[in-house]
Design a protein around this motif. Structure first.
Motif, short mmCIF file in Angstrom:
data_model
loop_
_atom_site.label_atom_id
_atom_site.label_comp_id
_atom_site.label_asym_id
_atom_site.label_seq_id
_atom_site.Cartn_x
_atom_site.Cartn_y
_atom_site.Cartn_z
N GLY A 135 1.60 15.09 1.96
CA GLY A 135 1.38 13.65 2.06
C GLY A 135 2.19 12.82 1.09
N LYS A 136 3.33 13.33 0.66
CA LYS A 136 4.15 12.64 -0.32
C LYS A 136 4.65 11.28 0.18
CE LYS A 136 7.09 15.90 -0.57
NZ LYS A 136 6.42 16.63 0.54
N SER A 137 5.17 11.26 1.40
CA SER A 137 5.75 10.01 1.92
C SER A 137 4.69 8.92 2.06
CB SER A 137 6.43 10.26 3.26
OG SER A 137 7.49 11.17 3.12
N ARG A 138 3.52 9.32 2.54
CA ARG A 138 2.43 8.34 2.69
C ARG A 138 2.00 7.79 1.34
NH1 ARG A 138 -3.54 9.44 5.44
NH2 ARG A 138 -4.20 7.24 5.50
N LEU A 139 1.88 8.68 0.36
CA LEU A 139 1.49 8.23 -0.97
C LEU A 139 2.57 7.35 -1.57
CD1 LEU A 139 -0.45 8.24 -3.35
CD2 LEU A 139 0.69 10.32 -4.18
N GLY A 166 3.66 2.39 -3.84
CA GLY A 166 4.64 1.32 -4.02
C GLY A 166 4.05 -0.05 -3.74
N GLU A 167 3.26 -0.16 -2.69
CA GLU A 167 2.60 -1.44 -2.37
C GLU A 167 1.65 -1.85 -3.48
OE1 GLU A 167 0.72 -1.19 1.41
OE2 GLU A 167 2.60 -0.90 2.52
N GLN A 168 0.91 -0.88 -3.99
CA GLN A 168 -0.06 -1.18 -5.06
C GLN A 168 0.65 -1.68 -6.31
OE1 GLN A 168 -3.40 -1.11 -5.23
NE2 GLN A 168 -3.42 -1.61 -7.42
N ALA A 196 13.19 -1.69 -13.49
CA ALA A 196 12.36 -1.43 -12.31
C ALA A 196 11.55 -0.15 -12.48
CB ALA A 196 13.23 -1.31 -11.06
N THR A 197 10.49 -0.06 -11.70
CA THR A 197 9.75 1.19 -11.56
C THR A 197 10.30 1.90 -10.33
OG1 THR A 197 7.72 0.30 -12.55
CG2 THR A 197 7.49 2.24 -11.13
N VAL A 198 10.80 3.10 -10.52
CA VAL A 198 11.38 3.87 -9.42
C VAL A 198 10.39 4.95 -9.00
CG1 VAL A 198 13.27 5.37 -8.68
CG2 VAL A 198 13.73 3.46 -10.23
N LEU A 199 10.03 4.95 -7.72
CA LEU A 199 9.19 5.99 -7.14
C LEU A 199 10.07 6.84 -6.23
CD1 LEU A 199 5.95 4.07 -6.05
CD2 LEU A 199 6.46 5.14 -8.25
N CYS A 200 10.10 8.14 -6.46
CA CYS A 200 10.97 9.01 -5.69
C CYS A 200 10.17 10.15 -5.05
CB CYS A 200 12.06 9.59 -6.59
SG CYS A 200 13.39 10.46 -5.71
N PHE A 204 -7.28 10.61 1.92
CA PHE A 204 -6.12 9.93 1.35
C PHE A 204 -6.52 8.88 0.32
CE2 PHE A 204 -2.95 6.52 1.30
CZ PHE A 204 -1.88 7.25 0.80
N GLU A 205 -7.61 8.17 0.54
CA GLU A 205 -8.02 7.13 -0.42
C GLU A 205 -8.26 7.74 -1.80
OE1 GLU A 205 -11.44 3.66 -1.05
OE2 GLU A 205 -11.40 4.84 0.81
#
Length: 212
Positions: free
Chosen positions: A26-30, A35-37, A100-104, A200-201
């Protein structure tokens, strides 16, 4: 914007956060939800992935994830490293330098787990290649989504988007999982292991708490 990357506005302190895990974790979903949060908190957030994130990286991704894949373990590793070097130089470092904060989605640890442990190339070889490709850049935080191998592969089968790695043996994926958990155990200050079998939550809340 370069390749597969999404940029949210407003800057804050630069930080490099990586999401790791096996197939179906579930990496992509997280990545998208986290990122939105963070963007909602007023941070500039850059989302990217490995391999990918740049036009070159996306070409490498198509090559190494196709049905036939590369066929040679060392060549596979070096293709990943070429894509990683380009991503670091053209996207990750510039984003971090401007705050920036980078999420990879995946980074160097995936090569240790997949090519070093799964393929059997060994950690020393992979870590040397990683250091060259990244200029020794390391994540400030790694979120490891841990999931039993068979559960992860079942998720991937249900998605109907299996790639070359999904088709590897269960034993291969067990070695990958063990590799990730060993890395997390060695660096508890910078790794957070999250039970990806949770709803997921709960996974998202655990990630948010870890990021702080």
């Amino acid at each position: 914007m370069l390749g597969w990357a999404y940029v949210y506005s407003m800057a804050n302190a630069g930080r490099f956060i990586v999401i790791e895990g096996g197939e179906g974790a579930g990496k992509s979903r997280l990545l998208a939800a986290l990122g939105e949060q963070l963007a909602a908190e007023g941070r500039e957030v850059v989302l990217t992935r490995e391999p990918g994130g740049t036009p070159l990286g996306e070409q490498v991704r198509s090559l190494v994830l196709n049905d036939a894949a590369v066929g040679d373990h060392l060549a596979e590793l070096l293709l990943f490293e070429a894509a990683r070097a380009h991503l670091v130089a053209t996207l990750i470092r510039p984003a971090l330098e401007r705050g920036a904060t980078v999420l990879c989605d995946r980074f160097a640890a995936s090569s240790v787990a997949y090519q070093g442990c799964g393929r059997g190339l060994g950690r020393e070889v992979v870590e040397r290649a990683n250091a060259i490709a990244t200029g020794s850049l390391a994540p400030d935080l790694t979120l490891l989504l841990d999931l039993p191998v068979k559960a992860g592969l079942a998720r991937r089968a249900g998605e109907g988007t299996a790639n070359h790695f999904d088709r590897e043996t269960v034993a291969f994926h067990e070695r990958v999982r063990t590799g990730f958990l060993e890395l997390a155990h060695e660096s508890p200050d910078t790794w957070c292991v999250i039970d990806a079998a949770q709803p997921f939550e709960a996974v998202l809340n655990a990630a948010i708490a870890a990021v702080g």
